[in-house]
Design a protein around this motif. Structure first.
Motif, PDB file in Angstrom:
ATOM      1  N   ARG A 119       0.819  -1.218   0.000  1.00 15.20           N
ATOM      2  CA  ARG A 119       0.000   0.000   0.000  1.00 15.20           C
ATOM      3  C   ARG A 119       0.850   1.265   0.000  1.00 15.20           C
ATOM      4  O   ARG A 119       2.028   1.224   0.330  1.00 15.20           O
ATOM      5  CB  ARG A 119      -0.893   0.023   1.252  1.00 15.20           C
ATOM      6  CG  ARG A 119      -1.750  -1.213   1.445  1.00 15.20           C
ATOM      7  CD  ARG A 119      -2.553  -1.104   2.719  1.00 15.20           C
ATOM      8  NE  ARG A 119      -3.429  -2.256   2.913  1.00 15.20           N
ATOM      9  CZ  ARG A 119      -4.600  -2.192   3.517  1.00 15.20           C
ATOM     10  NH1 ARG A 119      -5.050  -1.042   3.987  1.00 15.20           N
ATOM     11  NH2 ARG A 119      -5.343  -3.272   3.652  1.00 15.20           N
ATOM     12  N   PRO A 120       0.209   2.387  -0.370  1.00 14.30           N
ATOM     13  CA  PRO A 120       0.881   3.665  -0.167  1.00 14.30           C
ATOM     14  C   PRO A 120       0.887   4.003   1.323  1.00 14.30           C
ATOM     15  O   PRO A 120       0.074   3.445   2.076  1.00 14.30           O
ATOM     16  CB  PRO A 120      -0.002   4.650  -0.954  1.00 14.30           C
ATOM     17  CG  PRO A 120      -1.358   4.014  -0.972  1.00 14.30           C
ATOM     18  CD  PRO A 120      -1.106   2.526  -0.989  1.00 14.30           C
ATOM     19  N   PRO A 121       1.761   4.862   1.795  1.00 16.85           N
ATOM     20  CA  PRO A 121       2.712   5.648   1.003  1.00 16.85           C
ATOM     21  C   PRO A 121       3.988   4.886   0.627  1.00 16.85           C
ATOM     22  O   PRO A 121       4.786   5.390  -0.143  1.00 16.85           O
ATOM     23  CB  PRO A 121       3.038   6.809   1.926  1.00 16.85           C
ATOM     24  CG  PRO A 121       2.912   6.218   3.293  1.00 16.85           C
ATOM     25  CD  PRO A 121       1.769   5.248   3.216  1.00 16.85           C
ATOM     26  N   GLU A 122       4.173   3.668   1.145  1.00 18.63           N
ATOM     27  CA  GLU A 122       5.385   2.915   0.819  1.00 18.63           C
ATOM     28  C   GLU A 122       5.469   2.615  -0.678  1.00 18.63           C
ATOM     29  O   GLU A 122       6.547   2.615  -1.260  1.00 18.63           O
ATOM     30  CB  GLU A 122       5.431   1.609   1.618  1.00 18.63           C
ATOM     31  CG  GLU A 122       5.693   1.787   3.112  1.00 18.63           C
ATOM     32  CD  GLU A 122       4.457   2.235   3.859  1.00 18.63           C
ATOM     33  OE1 GLU A 122       4.608   2.754   4.987  1.00 18.63           O
ATOM     34  OE2 GLU A 122       3.347   2.096   3.316  1.00 18.63           O
ATOM     35  N   ASN A 123       4.346   2.344  -1.302  1.00 20.19           N
ATOM     36  CA  ASN A 123       4.328   2.049  -2.734  1.00 20.19           C
ATOM     37  C   ASN A 123       3.162   2.785  -3.388  1.00 20.19           C
ATOM     38  O   ASN A 123       1.998   2.479  -3.119  1.00 20.19           O
ATOM     39  CB  ASN A 123       4.205   0.541  -2.973  1.00 20.19           C
ATOM     40  CG  ASN A 123       4.295   0.175  -4.447  1.00 20.19           C
ATOM     41  OD1 ASN A 123       4.546   1.022  -5.295  1.00 20.19           O
ATOM     42  ND2 ASN A 123       4.093  -1.091  -4.751  1.00 20.19           N
TER      43      ASN A 123
ATOM     44  N   ASP B 233       2.295   2.494  -6.357  1.00 16.75           N
ATOM     45  CA  ASP B 233       1.729   1.611  -7.372  1.00 16.75           C
ATOM     46  C   ASP B 233       1.300   0.291  -6.743  1.00 16.75           C
ATOM     47  O   ASP B 233       1.421  -0.773  -7.331  1.00 16.75           O
ATOM     48  CB  ASP B 233       2.762   1.368  -8.487  1.00 16.75           C
ATOM     49  CG  ASP B 233       2.189   0.593  -9.665  1.00 16.75           C
ATOM     50  OD1 ASP B 233       0.987   0.747  -9.946  1.00 16.75           O
ATOM     51  OD2 ASP B 233       2.943  -0.172 -10.297  1.00 16.75           O
ATOM     52  N   GLY B 234       0.792   0.359  -5.527  1.00 17.07           N
ATOM     53  CA  GLY B 234       0.376  -0.833  -4.811  1.00 17.07           C
ATOM     54  C   GLY B 234      -1.067  -1.210  -5.090  1.00 17.07           C
ATOM     55  O   GLY B 234      -1.582  -0.974  -6.179  1.00 17.07           O
ATOM     56  N   VAL B 235      -1.719  -1.790  -4.109  1.00 14.87           N
ATOM     57  CA  VAL B 235      -3.080  -2.275  -4.294  1.00 14.87           C
ATOM     58  C   VAL B 235      -4.047  -1.132  -4.583  1.00 14.87           C
ATOM     59  O   VAL B 235      -5.047  -1.302  -5.275  1.00 14.87           O
ATOM     60  CB  VAL B 235      -3.528  -3.110  -3.081  1.00 14.87           C
ATOM     61  CG1 VAL B 235      -3.679  -2.247  -1.836  1.00 14.87           C
ATOM     62  CG2 VAL B 235      -4.802  -3.895  -3.389  1.00 14.87           C
ATOM     63  N   VAL B 236      -3.787   0.050  -4.072  1.00 10.61           N
ATOM     64  CA  VAL B 236      -4.442   1.273  -4.530  1.00 10.61           C
ATOM     65  C   VAL B 236      -3.339   2.217  -4.991  1.00 10.61           C
ATOM     66  O   VAL B 236      -2.207   2.154  -4.510  1.00 10.61           O
ATOM     67  CB  VAL B 236      -5.325   1.931  -3.441  1.00 10.61           C
ATOM     68  CG1 VAL B 236      -6.417   0.983  -2.981  1.00 10.61           C
ATOM     69  CG2 VAL B 236      -4.492   2.407  -2.261  1.00 10.61           C
ATOM     70  N   LYS B 237      -3.681   3.087  -5.951  1.00 11.77           N
ATOM     71  CA  LYS B 237      -2.672   3.942  -6.568  1.00 11.77           C
ATOM     72  C   LYS B 237      -2.792   5.382  -6.054  1.00 11.77           C
ATOM     73  O   LYS B 237      -3.896   5.852  -5.751  1.00 11.77           O
ATOM     74  CB  LYS B 237      -2.825   3.953  -8.093  1.00 11.77           C
ATOM     75  CG  LYS B 237      -3.075   2.604  -8.732  1.00 11.77           C
ATOM     76  CD  LYS B 237      -1.923   1.634  -8.552  1.00 11.77           C
ATOM     77  CE  LYS B 237      -2.230   0.317  -9.269  1.00 11.77           C
ATOM     78  NZ  LYS B 237      -1.196  -0.696  -9.044  1.00 11.77           N
ATOM     79  N   THR B 238      -1.661   6.060  -6.009  1.00 11.27           N
ATOM     80  CA  THR B 238      -1.677   7.496  -5.736  1.00 11.27           C
ATOM     81  C   THR B 238      -1.239   8.297  -6.956  1.00 11.27           C
ATOM     82  O   THR B 238      -1.536   9.484  -7.054  1.00 11.27           O
ATOM     83  CB  THR B 238      -0.772   7.852  -4.534  1.00 11.27           C
ATOM     84  OG1 THR B 238       0.564   7.389  -4.794  1.00 11.27           O
ATOM     85  CG2 THR B 238      -1.291   7.201  -3.269  1.00 11.27           C
ATOM     86  N   VAL B 239      -0.548   7.629  -7.906  1.00  5.14           N
ATOM     87  CA  VAL B 239      -0.190   8.266  -9.172  1.00  5.14           C
ATOM     88  C   VAL B 239      -0.411   7.258 -10.298  1.00  5.14           C
ATOM     89  O   VAL B 239      -0.381   6.047 -10.078  1.00  5.14           O
ATOM     90  CB  VAL B 239       1.280   8.759  -9.205  1.00  5.14           C
ATOM     91  CG1 VAL B 239       1.510   9.869  -8.192  1.00  5.14           C
ATOM     92  CG2 VAL B 239       2.249   7.608  -8.987  1.00  5.14           C
ATOM     93  N   THR B 240      -0.632   7.764 -11.511  1.00  6.53           N
ATOM     94  CA  THR B 240      -0.795   6.904 -12.675  1.00  6.53           C
ATOM     95  C   THR B 240       0.566   6.489 -13.208  1.00  6.53           C
ATOM     96  O   THR B 240       1.611   6.935 -12.728  1.00  6.53           O
ATOM     97  CB  THR B 240      -1.553   7.635 -13.794  1.00  6.53           C
ATOM     98  OG1 THR B 240      -0.722   8.697 -14.296  1.00  6.53           O
ATOM     99  CG2 THR B 240      -2.870   8.209 -13.291  1.00  6.53           C
ATOM    100  N   VAL B 241       0.550   5.633 -14.239  1.00  4.03           N
ATOM    101  CA  VAL B 241       1.785   5.220 -14.898  1.00  4.03           C
ATOM    102  C   VAL B 241       2.539   6.431 -15.431  1.00  4.03           C
ATOM    103  O   VAL B 241       3.777   6.469 -15.421  1.00  4.03           O
ATOM    104  CB  VAL B 241       1.467   4.240 -16.054  1.00  4.03           C
ATOM    105  CG1 VAL B 241       2.712   3.966 -16.888  1.00  4.03           C
ATOM    106  CG2 VAL B 241       0.904   2.939 -15.502  1.00  4.03           C
ATOM    107  N   ASN B 242       1.793   7.456 -15.854  1.00  5.27           N
ATOM    108  CA  ASN B 242       2.413   8.667 -16.404  1.00  5.27           C
ATOM    109  C   ASN B 242       2.703   9.722 -15.353  1.00  5.27           C
ATOM    110  O   ASN B 242       3.086  10.841 -15.696  1.00  5.27           O
ATOM    111  CB  ASN B 242       1.509   9.264 -17.489  1.00  5.27           C
ATOM    112  CG  ASN B 242       1.392   8.356 -18.695  1.00  5.27           C
ATOM    113  OD1 ASN B 242       2.342   7.676 -19.062  1.00  5.27           O
ATOM    114  ND2 ASN B 242       0.209   8.324 -19.305  1.00  5.27           N
TER     115      ASN B 242
END
Length: 279
Positions: free
Chosen positions: A74-78, A80-89
């Motif tokens: 999970r965020p904030p550690e990742n 791009d985890g199970v929920v996202k905080t930023v997109t691929v771009n």
């Protein structure tokens, strides 16, 4: 095509576009952002409803809850985890980050039922193997390198080596099955452009995600991750929904995949006895 179901589980974890209503006013992304950050249109490319013994599509958008991630990732550690905080771009997803309780609620509402359905499917004797279906960008980050690299038309993965054998961990599908799938894809899609790369690569650039690793270890059947390069089926400027021409083009790919899976299921019954094990 006949009406006989193929003894395969098809999983499409990144084809959904649903945004839960309670989160819509906090989302900073457009509908197009959501589609392009998913495995765009894979719910159409791999639409085998009624043709496979089991067919499961995750309805929630990948940007909301990612079925191919560990629920503890999970965020904030990742980001791009199970929920996202930023997109691929690199676009920010939410006007304010989701709380722990909100993340838990998404996992309970979407992630858990999807994984439960997958586990129930692979426990059925009619299902002989499972394919976790994805799409990939034509160019992406090279593993362990700072630069991006061109990708093959197809990548199949079992958590092993470039030959499908066991490497650092137990493989999720035996090498003979990986080789057969590679050969079938090469035969059926022989007219597709390879752009200087092998048409089909094993465990490159992907080795398989959380679904194949987790469920491969918890079930007695082989699990394979399949990636199709988006340049093969997406138009140059993909919209939110495919038009009639797009749907017709994807139907041709779907028919070919159906042939591949049908032949793979038939040939799997003739597997060498010393390679039946996936460990």
């Amino acid at each position: 095509m006949n009406n006989k179901k193929i003894p395969v589980l098809i999983s499409v974890p990144h084809g959904g576009t649903v945004i839960p209503e309670r989160f819509r006013d906090r989302l900073l992304l457009t509908a197009e952002d959501i589609v392009l950050d998913s495995d765009t249109w894979t719910q159409y490319v791999y639409d085998f409803e009624g043709k496979m013994e089991s067919f499961e599509v995750m309805q929630a958008a990948r940007i909301v809850v990612d079925a191919n991630r560990d629920p503890t990732d999970r965020p904030p550690e990742n980001s791009d985890g199970v929920v996202k905080t930023v997109t691929v771009n690199g676009k920010k997803v939410w006007d304010r980050d989701l709380t722990e309780d909100e993340t838990d609620s998404l996992i309970h509402e979407y992630w858990e039922p999807f994984h439960r359905r997958l586990l129930e499917a692979v426990s059925r004797s009619e299902v002989k193997f499972a394919i976790d279906c994805h799409s990939m960008l034509d160019k992406g980050p090279a593993r362990g390198k700072p630069e991006w690299e061109k990708r093959p038309a197809f990548c199949i993965s079992n958590r092993g080596t470039a030959g499908g054998e066991s490497g650092e961990e137990v493989v999720t599908a035996p090498p003979y099955l990986m080789r057969k799938l590679q050969i079938l894809l090469e035969e059926v899609f022989a007219d597709q452009p390879a752009d200087g790369l092998p048409l089909v690569m094993i465990n490159e650039p992907f080795r398989g995600g959380f679904i194949t690793r987790s469920l491969g270890a918890r079930s007695d059947i082989p699990w394979i991750q399949l990636e199709i390069n988006r340049r093969l089926y997406l138009p140059k400027h993909a919209g939110i929904q495919p038009d009639e021409e797009d749907l017709s083009r994807m139907q041709l790919f779907r028919d070919r995949f159906y042939e591949v899976f049908t032949r793979l299921a038939a040939e799997d019954t003739m597997a060498p006895e010393d390679e039946k094990s996936i460990s």
